[in-house]
Design a protein around this motif. Structure first.
Motif, PDB file in Angstrom:
ATOM      1  N   VAL A 188       0.858  -1.307  -0.143  1.00 35.09           N
ATOM      2  CA  VAL A 188      -0.136  -0.093   0.088  1.00 35.09           C
ATOM      3  C   VAL A 188       0.845   1.246  -0.050  1.00 35.09           C
ATOM      4  O   VAL A 188       2.060   1.117   0.249  1.00 35.09           O
ATOM      5  CB  VAL A 188      -1.103   0.071   1.214  1.00 35.09           C
ATOM      6  N   THR A 189       0.294   2.412  -0.195  1.00 36.55           N
ATOM      7  CA  THR A 189       0.896   3.673  -0.134  1.00 36.55           C
ATOM      8  C   THR A 189       0.173   4.570   0.259  1.00 36.55           C
ATOM      9  O   THR A 189      -0.950   4.507   0.502  1.00 36.55           O
ATOM     10  CB  THR A 189       1.264   4.194  -1.589  1.00 36.55           C
ATOM     11  N   TYR A 190       0.769   5.695   1.037  1.00 33.11           N
ATOM     12  CA  TYR A 190       0.116   6.463   1.901  1.00 33.11           C
ATOM     13  C   TYR A 190       0.132   8.077   1.187  1.00 33.11           C
ATOM     14  O   TYR A 190       1.136   8.234   0.915  1.00 33.11           O
ATOM     15  CB  TYR A 190       0.689   6.595   3.150  1.00 33.11           C
ATOM     16  N   HIS A 191      -0.896   8.811   1.313  1.00 30.52           N
ATOM     17  CA  HIS A 191      -1.078  10.061   0.663  1.00 30.52           C
ATOM     18  C   HIS A 191      -1.890  11.066   1.558  1.00 30.52           C
ATOM     19  O   HIS A 191      -2.793  10.614   2.164  1.00 30.52           O
ATOM     20  CB  HIS A 191      -1.900  10.212  -0.426  1.00 30.52           C
ATOM     21  N   PRO A 192      -1.443  12.214   1.554  1.00 29.85           N
ATOM     22  CA  PRO A 192      -2.096  13.233   2.511  1.00 29.85           C
ATOM     23  C   PRO A 192      -3.602  13.395   1.632  1.00 29.85           C
ATOM     24  O   PRO A 192      -3.776  13.464   0.578  1.00 29.85           O
ATOM     25  CB  PRO A 192      -1.307  14.499   2.325  1.00 29.85           C
ATOM     26  N   ALA A 209      -6.529  14.172   7.097  1.00 25.71           N
ATOM     27  CA  ALA A 209      -6.810  12.573   6.647  1.00 25.71           C
ATOM     28  C   ALA A 209      -5.740  12.120   5.951  1.00 25.71           C
ATOM     29  O   ALA A 209      -4.824  12.792   5.299  1.00 25.71           O
ATOM     30  CB  ALA A 209      -7.951  12.443   5.744  1.00 25.71           C
ATOM     31  N   VAL A 210      -5.607  10.595   6.005  1.00 25.77           N
ATOM     32  CA  VAL A 210      -4.452   9.936   5.108  1.00 25.77           C
ATOM     33  C   VAL A 210      -5.331   9.084   4.275  1.00 25.77           C
ATOM     34  O   VAL A 210      -6.134   8.434   4.699  1.00 25.77           O
ATOM     35  CB  VAL A 210      -3.824   9.216   5.917  1.00 25.77           C
ATOM     36  N   LEU A 211      -4.865   9.116   3.079  1.00 29.69           N
ATOM     37  CA  LEU A 211      -5.701   8.175   2.094  1.00 29.69           C
ATOM     38  C   LEU A 211      -4.549   6.948   1.522  1.00 29.69           C
ATOM     39  O   LEU A 211      -3.311   7.361   1.265  1.00 29.69           O
ATOM     40  CB  LEU A 211      -5.918   8.775   0.629  1.00 29.69           C
ATOM     41  N   ILE A 212      -4.961   5.746   1.981  1.00 26.78           N
ATOM     42  CA  ILE A 212      -4.178   4.721   1.639  1.00 26.78           C
ATOM     43  C   ILE A 212      -4.576   4.067   0.273  1.00 26.78           C
ATOM     44  O   ILE A 212      -5.690   3.592   0.218  1.00 26.78           O
ATOM     45  CB  ILE A 212      -4.412   3.563   2.867  1.00 26.78           C
ATOM     46  N   HIS A 213      -3.788   3.895  -0.526  1.00 26.21           N
ATOM     47  CA  HIS A 213      -4.039   3.298  -1.891  1.00 26.21           C
ATOM     48  C   HIS A 213      -3.583   1.604  -1.600  1.00 26.21           C
ATOM     49  O   HIS A 213      -2.350   1.446  -1.341  1.00 26.21           O
ATOM     50  CB  HIS A 213      -3.287   4.048  -3.056  1.00 26.21           C
ATOM     51  N   PHE A 214      -4.497   0.771  -2.274  1.00 26.76           N
ATOM     52  CA  PHE A 214      -4.024  -0.557  -2.392  1.00 26.76           C
ATOM     53  C   PHE A 214      -3.817  -1.004  -3.768  1.00 26.76           C
ATOM     54  O   PHE A 214      -3.971   0.037  -4.735  1.00 26.76           O
ATOM     55  CB  PHE A 214      -5.410  -1.286  -1.886  1.00 26.76           C
ATOM     56  N   LEU A 233      -8.483   3.376   1.618  1.00 28.08           N
ATOM     57  CA  LEU A 233      -9.210   3.742   2.738  1.00 28.08           C
ATOM     58  C   LEU A 233      -8.512   4.943   3.309  1.00 28.08           C
ATOM     59  O   LEU A 233      -7.526   5.317   3.064  1.00 28.08           O
ATOM     60  CB  LEU A 233      -8.434   2.627   3.679  1.00 28.08           C
ATOM     61  N   ALA A 234      -9.620   5.681   3.400  1.00 26.41           N
ATOM     62  CA  ALA A 234      -9.384   7.135   3.832  1.00 26.41           C
ATOM     63  C   ALA A 234      -9.580   7.244   5.450  1.00 26.41           C
ATOM     64  O   ALA A 234     -10.538   6.781   6.000  1.00 26.41           O
ATOM     65  CB  ALA A 234     -10.435   8.226   3.458  1.00 26.41           C
ATOM     66  N   VAL A 235      -8.694   7.538   6.178  1.00 24.62           N
ATOM     67  CA  VAL A 235      -8.356   7.528   7.635  1.00 24.62           C
ATOM     68  C   VAL A 235      -8.361   9.183   8.143  1.00 24.62           C
ATOM     69  O   VAL A 235      -7.489  10.020   7.638  1.00 24.62           O
ATOM     70  CB  VAL A 235      -7.369   6.900   8.078  1.00 24.62           C
ATOM     71  N   TYR A 292       0.916  14.408  10.544  1.00 21.78           N
ATOM     72  CA  TYR A 292       0.407  13.763   9.536  1.00 21.78           C
ATOM     73  C   TYR A 292       1.695  12.222   9.453  1.00 21.78           C
ATOM     74  O   TYR A 292       1.029  11.112   9.310  1.00 21.78           O
ATOM     75  CB  TYR A 292       0.747  14.222   8.268  1.00 21.78           C
ATOM     76  N   GLN A 293       3.007  12.508   9.698  1.00 22.58           N
ATOM     77  CA  GLN A 293       3.933  11.448   9.746  1.00 22.58           C
ATOM     78  C   GLN A 293       3.355  10.454  11.012  1.00 22.58           C
ATOM     79  O   GLN A 293       3.712   9.359  10.926  1.00 22.58           O
ATOM     80  CB  GLN A 293       5.251  12.158   9.776  1.00 22.58           C
ATOM     81  N   TYR A 294       3.128  10.984  12.170  1.00 21.94           N
ATOM     82  CA  TYR A 294       2.559  10.355  13.336  1.00 21.94           C
ATOM     83  C   TYR A 294       1.560   9.450  12.759  1.00 21.94           C
ATOM     84  O   TYR A 294       1.592   8.089  13.206  1.00 21.94           O
ATOM     85  CB  TYR A 294       2.255  11.302  14.271  1.00 21.94           C
ATOM     86  N   VAL A 295       0.403   9.740  12.187  1.00 21.32           N
ATOM     87  CA  VAL A 295      -0.645   8.960  11.677  1.00 21.32           C
ATOM     88  C   VAL A 295      -0.345   7.875  10.822  1.00 21.32           C
ATOM     89  O   VAL A 295      -0.624   6.630  10.870  1.00 21.32           O
ATOM     90  CB  VAL A 295      -1.699   9.843  11.132  1.00 21.32           C
ATOM     91  N   VAL A 296       0.528   8.108   9.946  1.00 18.72           N
ATOM     92  CA  VAL A 296       1.117   7.406   8.851  1.00 18.72           C
ATOM     93  C   VAL A 296       1.904   6.323   9.532  1.00 18.72           C
ATOM     94  O   VAL A 296       1.743   5.014   9.246  1.00 18.72           O
ATOM     95  CB  VAL A 296       1.990   8.195   7.799  1.00 18.72           C
ATOM     96  N   SER A 297       2.837   6.716  10.560  1.00 16.78           N
ATOM     97  CA  SER A 297       3.360   5.559  11.199  1.00 16.78           C
ATOM     98  C   SER A 297       2.573   4.484  11.913  1.00 16.78           C
ATOM     99  O   SER A 297       2.765   3.479  12.047  1.00 16.78           O
ATOM    100  CB  SER A 297       4.495   6.221  12.349  1.00 16.78           C
ATOM    101  N   PHE A 298       1.499   5.189  12.574  1.00 14.38           N
ATOM    102  CA  PHE A 298       0.510   4.390  13.162  1.00 14.38           C
ATOM    103  C   PHE A 298      -0.002   3.430  12.292  1.00 14.38           C
ATOM    104  O   PHE A 298      -0.149   1.976  12.344  1.00 14.38           O
ATOM    105  CB  PHE A 298      -0.467   5.252  13.876  1.00 14.38           C
TER     106      PHE A 298
END
Length: 230
Positions: free
Chosen positions: A3-7, A12-17, A54-56, A70-76
């Motif tokens: 997956v990849t992570y995008h602002p 919010a963080v958008l996760i691409h599968f 998946l939008a978090v 943002y980086q804190y959430v991505v790390s989580f």
């Protein structure tokens, strides 16, 4: 999990599968969503699944003490992704939806039948025999995008969309089927209508369906449709 992570905006963080529509990707999306929601950190608003993303959404005000929220959430999220075992699957409900096919409630049934080269009764039969899963909700509150339609009755959207499709209308667009949750303009081929309310603010759970639900459509008569509504 690849997956990849995008602002997505500033909260919010958008996760691409993998960018494909498949049961495997659906399982990855649902399993990661469940893994994230299990911990329920106080900064998490919600995790919204789609076909391959998946939008978090998070509350920035609760993360302002972090150097980079943002980086804190991505790390989580990356930590959670490592723990996901999509082979274990995810819990799915089965929801049965009655449909009164054809007539005034399904004005495009004959058109779909002609496109498929079969009778209207055969379209009804094949529509009921689909192996359906809700991939996502969107477009309108509680509107389910449902995969698993028999490809032999797939049909293109209408060239001229209608300005008002009644709530409960069951339609086909391409290889998907869906149910209009509220009255709205739309271009799907309408083959029937359900008396079930997919969106009701007076219910404890406003949305009847969730992403990941399995769906079984079954036919009812005009009389049963009317009785259901009284």
């Amino acid at each position: 999990m690849n997956v990849t992570y995008h602002p997505l905006g500033d909260q919010a963080v958008l996760i691409h599968f993998r960018q494909e529509v498949s049961s495997e990707v659906l399982a990855e999306v649902q399993c990661l969503k469940n893994e994230i929601q299990q911990e329920q950190p106080d900064w998490l608003y919600e995790a919204v699944p789609a076909y391959a993303s998946l939008a978090v959404h998070y509350d920035l005000t609760k993360l302002l003490h972090k150097e980079d929220p943002y980086q804190y959430v991505v790390s989580f999220l990356k930590e959670k992704a490592v723990n996901v075992n999509q082979d274990a699957g995810f819990e799915q409900r089965t929801v049965k939806i009655p449909v009164c096919y054809g007539g005034e409630l399904g004005p495009d049934l004959e058109e779909v039948a002609q496109h498929a080269g079969v009778s209207a009764d055969e379209v009804i039969k094949r529509h009921q025999n689909g192996d359906y899963t809700v991939y996502m909700l969107g477009f309108a509150p509680g509107f389910p995008y449902i995969g698993g339609l028999d490809p032999s009755i797939a049909a293109p959207r209408k060239d001229n969309p209608r300005t008002a499709i009644p709530a409960g209308s069951v339609g086909i667009a391409g290889k998907q089927t869906g149910v209009y949750s509220i009255e709205t303009p739309g271009g799907w081929q309408i083959i029937g209508r359900t008396p079930e309310k997919l969106f009701d603010l007076n219910r404890e759970e406003s949305f009847l369906l969730r992403a990941g639900d399995r769906i079984e459509f079954y036919a009812i008569t005009d009389k049963e449709f009317e009785e259901w509504q009284t």
